[in-house]
Design a protein around this motif. Structure first.
Motif, PDB file in Angstrom:
ATOM      1  N   MET A  36       0.815  -1.258  -0.044  1.00  7.71           N
ATOM      2  CA  MET A  36      -0.143  -0.230   0.016  1.00  7.71           C
ATOM      3  C   MET A  36       0.363   1.104  -0.186  1.00  7.71           C
ATOM      4  N   GLN A  37       1.582   1.223   0.929  1.00  4.63           N
ATOM      5  CA  GLN A  37       3.254   2.046   0.569  1.00  4.63           C
ATOM      6  C   GLN A  37       2.972   2.936  -1.082  1.00  4.63           C
ATOM      7  N   THR A  38       3.487   1.675  -1.778  1.00  5.00           N
ATOM      8  CA  THR A  38       3.694   2.682  -3.115  1.00  5.00           C
ATOM      9  C   THR A  38       2.492   2.035  -3.983  1.00  5.00           C
ATOM     10  N   ALA A  39       1.312   1.221  -3.868  1.00  2.83           N
ATOM     11  CA  ALA A  39       0.492   0.858  -4.943  1.00  2.83           C
ATOM     12  C   ALA A  39      -0.126   2.664  -5.029  1.00  2.83           C
ATOM     13  N   HIS A  40      -0.330   2.555  -6.616  1.00  6.13           N
ATOM     14  CA  HIS A  40      -1.540   3.630  -7.518  1.00  6.13           C
ATOM     15  C   HIS A  40      -2.799   3.350  -7.234  1.00  6.13           C
ATOM     16  N   VAL A  41      -3.144   2.079  -7.268  1.00  8.21           N
ATOM     17  CA  VAL A  41      -4.195   1.720  -7.035  1.00  8.21           C
ATOM     18  C   VAL A  41      -4.298  -0.179  -6.173  1.00  8.21           C
ATOM     19  N   VAL A  42      -5.617   0.586  -5.086  1.00  7.57           N
ATOM     20  CA  VAL A  42      -6.049   0.068  -4.750  1.00  7.57           C
ATOM     21  C   VAL A  42      -6.418  -1.237  -4.114  1.00  7.57           C
ATOM     22  N   PRO A  43      -5.318  -2.791  -5.180  1.00  9.07           N
ATOM     23  CA  PRO A  43      -6.161  -4.356  -5.290  1.00  9.07           C
ATOM     24  C   PRO A  43      -7.446  -4.368  -4.758  1.00  9.07           C
ATOM     25  N   SER A  44      -7.934  -5.243  -5.804  1.00  7.98           N
ATOM     26  CA  SER A  44      -9.436  -5.268  -5.438  1.00  7.98           C
ATOM     27  C   SER A  44      -9.488  -6.754  -4.438  1.00  7.98           C
ATOM     28  N   ILE A  45      -8.525  -7.513  -4.779  1.00  4.88           N
ATOM     29  CA  ILE A  45      -8.581  -8.457  -3.945  1.00  4.88           C
ATOM     30  C   ILE A  45      -7.387  -9.029  -4.525  1.00  4.88           C
ATOM     31  N   ASN A  46      -6.923  -9.910  -2.917  1.00  8.01           N
ATOM     32  CA  ASN A  46      -5.367 -10.267  -3.115  1.00  8.01           C
ATOM     33  C   ASN A  46      -5.616 -11.992  -2.470  1.00  8.01           C
ATOM     34  N   GLN A  47      -5.118 -12.859  -3.591  1.00  6.84           N
ATOM     35  CA  GLN A  47      -4.989 -14.413  -3.384  1.00  6.84           C
ATOM     36  C   GLN A  47      -4.089 -14.808  -2.891  1.00  6.84           C
ATOM     37  N   ILE A  48      -4.158 -15.511  -1.785  1.00  7.51           N
ATOM     38  CA  ILE A  48      -2.463 -15.295  -0.562  1.00  7.51           C
ATOM     39  C   ILE A  48      -3.298 -16.932  -0.051  1.00  7.51           C
ATOM     40  N   GLU A  49      -1.910 -17.939   0.162  1.00  9.46           N
ATOM     41  CA  GLU A  49      -1.850 -19.289   0.675  1.00  9.46           C
ATOM     42  C   GLU A  49      -2.653 -19.152   1.856  1.00  9.46           C
ATOM     43  N   PHE A  50      -3.951 -20.362   1.765  1.00  8.14           N
ATOM     44  CA  PHE A  50      -4.612 -19.810   3.036  1.00  8.14           C
ATOM     45  C   PHE A  50      -5.707 -21.133   3.271  1.00  8.14           C
ATOM     46  N   HIS A  51      -5.339 -21.726   4.547  1.00  7.27           N
ATOM     47  CA  HIS A  51      -5.672 -23.866   4.469  1.00  7.27           C
ATOM     48  C   HIS A  51      -5.520 -23.393   6.146  1.00  7.27           C
ATOM     49  N   PRO A  52      -6.639 -24.269   6.290  1.00  9.10           N
ATOM     50  CA  PRO A  52      -6.070 -24.390   7.758  1.00  9.10           C
ATOM     51  C   PRO A  52      -4.723 -24.929   8.053  1.00  9.10           C
ATOM     52  N   GLY A  53      -3.866 -24.782   8.760  1.00  8.73           N
ATOM     53  CA  GLY A  53      -2.399 -24.766   9.279  1.00  8.73           C
ATOM     54  C   GLY A  53      -1.980 -23.748   8.985  1.00  8.73           C
ATOM     55  N   TYR A  54      -2.435 -22.928   8.077  1.00  3.79           N
ATOM     56  CA  TYR A  54      -1.524 -21.702   7.144  1.00  3.79           C
ATOM     57  C   TYR A  54      -2.395 -20.332   6.805  1.00  3.79           C
ATOM     58  N   TRP A  55      -3.232 -20.141   7.270  1.00  2.00           N
ATOM     59  CA  TRP A  55      -3.954 -18.948   7.095  1.00  2.00           C
ATOM     60  C   TRP A  55      -3.944 -17.844   7.275  1.00  2.00           C
ATOM     61  N   GLN A  56      -2.511 -16.976   7.499  1.00  2.00           N
ATOM     62  CA  GLN A  56      -1.883 -15.541   7.660  1.00  2.00           C
ATOM     63  C   GLN A  56      -3.068 -15.323   8.099  1.00  2.00           C
ATOM     64  N   PRO A  57      -4.150 -14.806   9.456  1.00  2.00           N
ATOM     65  CA  PRO A  57      -4.556 -13.961  10.001  1.00  2.00           C
ATOM     66  C   PRO A  57      -4.570 -12.682   9.690  1.00  2.00           C
ATOM     67  N   ALA A  58      -3.136 -11.923  10.809  1.00  2.23           N
ATOM     68  CA  ALA A  58      -2.626 -10.584  10.756  1.00  2.23           C
ATOM     69  C   ALA A  58      -3.161  -9.864   8.990  1.00  2.23           C
ATOM     70  N   LEU A  59      -2.575 -10.933   8.087  1.00  2.00           N
ATOM     71  CA  LEU A  59      -2.178 -10.180   6.418  1.00  2.00           C
ATOM     72  C   LEU A  59      -3.724 -10.569   6.499  1.00  2.00           C
ATOM     73  N   THR A  60      -4.971 -11.229   6.538  1.00  2.00           N
ATOM     74  CA  THR A  60      -5.513 -11.441   5.914  1.00  2.00           C
ATOM     75  C   THR A  60      -6.493 -10.397   7.114  1.00  2.00           C
ATOM     76  N   GLU A  61      -6.661  -9.699   8.320  1.00  2.00           N
ATOM     77  CA  GLU A  61      -7.099  -9.142   8.633  1.00  2.00           C
ATOM     78  C   GLU A  61      -6.788  -7.910   8.304  1.00  2.00           C
ATOM     79  N   TYR A  62      -5.769  -7.141   7.764  1.00  2.00           N
ATOM     80  CA  TYR A  62      -5.502  -6.064   7.238  1.00  2.00           C
ATOM     81  C   TYR A  62      -6.027  -5.997   6.216  1.00  2.00           C
ATOM     82  N   CYS A  63      -5.865  -7.052   5.421  1.00  2.19           N
ATOM     83  CA  CYS A  63      -6.314  -6.658   4.375  1.00  2.19           C
ATOM     84  C   CYS A  63      -7.743  -6.569   3.742  1.00  2.19           C
TER      85      CYS A  63
END
Length: 128
Positions: free
Chosen positions: A1-28
Motif C-alpha cells: 500500500m506504500q507504493t500502490a497507485h491503485v488499491v487492489p480489489s482482491i489478494n489471493q494468498i495461501e489460506f488453509h487450515p494450518g496456514y491461514w495468515q490471520p494478520a494479513l487477512t485482517e489487514y486486507c
C-alpha cells in the motif's frame, strides 16, 4: 500500500487450515481488499489431520468440505480445483452445515501444515 497507485480489489494468498495468515487477512479486510484462498486444501495435507477428520465425521461431511466451510466462515473467497465430477459436486455441498465457534477455533489453532514455501517475490524462479 506504500507504493500502490491503485488499491487492489482482491489478494489471493495461501489460506488453509494450518496456514491461514490471520494478520494479513485482517489487514486486507481493513483495507476493503477481498481475500481469496490459494491452495485451500493445503496440497492434500489436510486429509491426514485427525482434528479435521473428527470434525468432518461429526458433521457427516468430508475433510475437504470442512476446510472449505472453515474458509467461507472466515469470509474468504474459496474456489477449489478438481477435475472429478464427484469432488466438484462435493465441494459445492457445504451450505447445509455450520462449524461451531469451538470447531473454528480448533481449526484456527492447528499447527502449520501444507505450507508451500513459495513466496511471490521469489516465484517463479528467475528465468535467465
Amino acid at each position: 500500500m506504500q507504493t500502490a497507485h491503485v488499491v487492489p480489489s482482491i489478494n489471493q494468498i495461501e489460506f488453509h487450515p494450518g496456514y491461514w495468515q490471520p494478520a494479513l487477512t485482517e489487514y486486507c479486510k481493513k483495507q476493503n481488499i477481498a481475500v481469496e484462498s490459494w491452495s485451500p486444501l493445503a496440497r492434500g495435507k489436510v486429509f491426514e489431520n485427525y482434528v479435521l477428520q473428527k470434525i468432518a465425521k461429526k458433521h457427516e461431511k468430508s475433510v475437504a468440505q470442512v476446510c472449505l466451510k472453515w474458509i467461507m466462515q472466515h469470509k474468504v473467497i474459496v474456489i477449489p480445483k478438481s477435475s472429478s465430477p464427484k469432488r466438484i459436486k462435493e465441494n459445492i455441498d457445504i451450505f447445509d452445515f455450520q462449524l461451531t465457534n469451538s470447531e473454528m477455533e480448533q481449526i484456527d489453532n492447528l499447527p502449520q501444515m501444507g505450507f508451500s514455501g513459495e513466496h511471490p517475490n521469489f516465484w517463479p524462479d528467475r528465468i535467465n
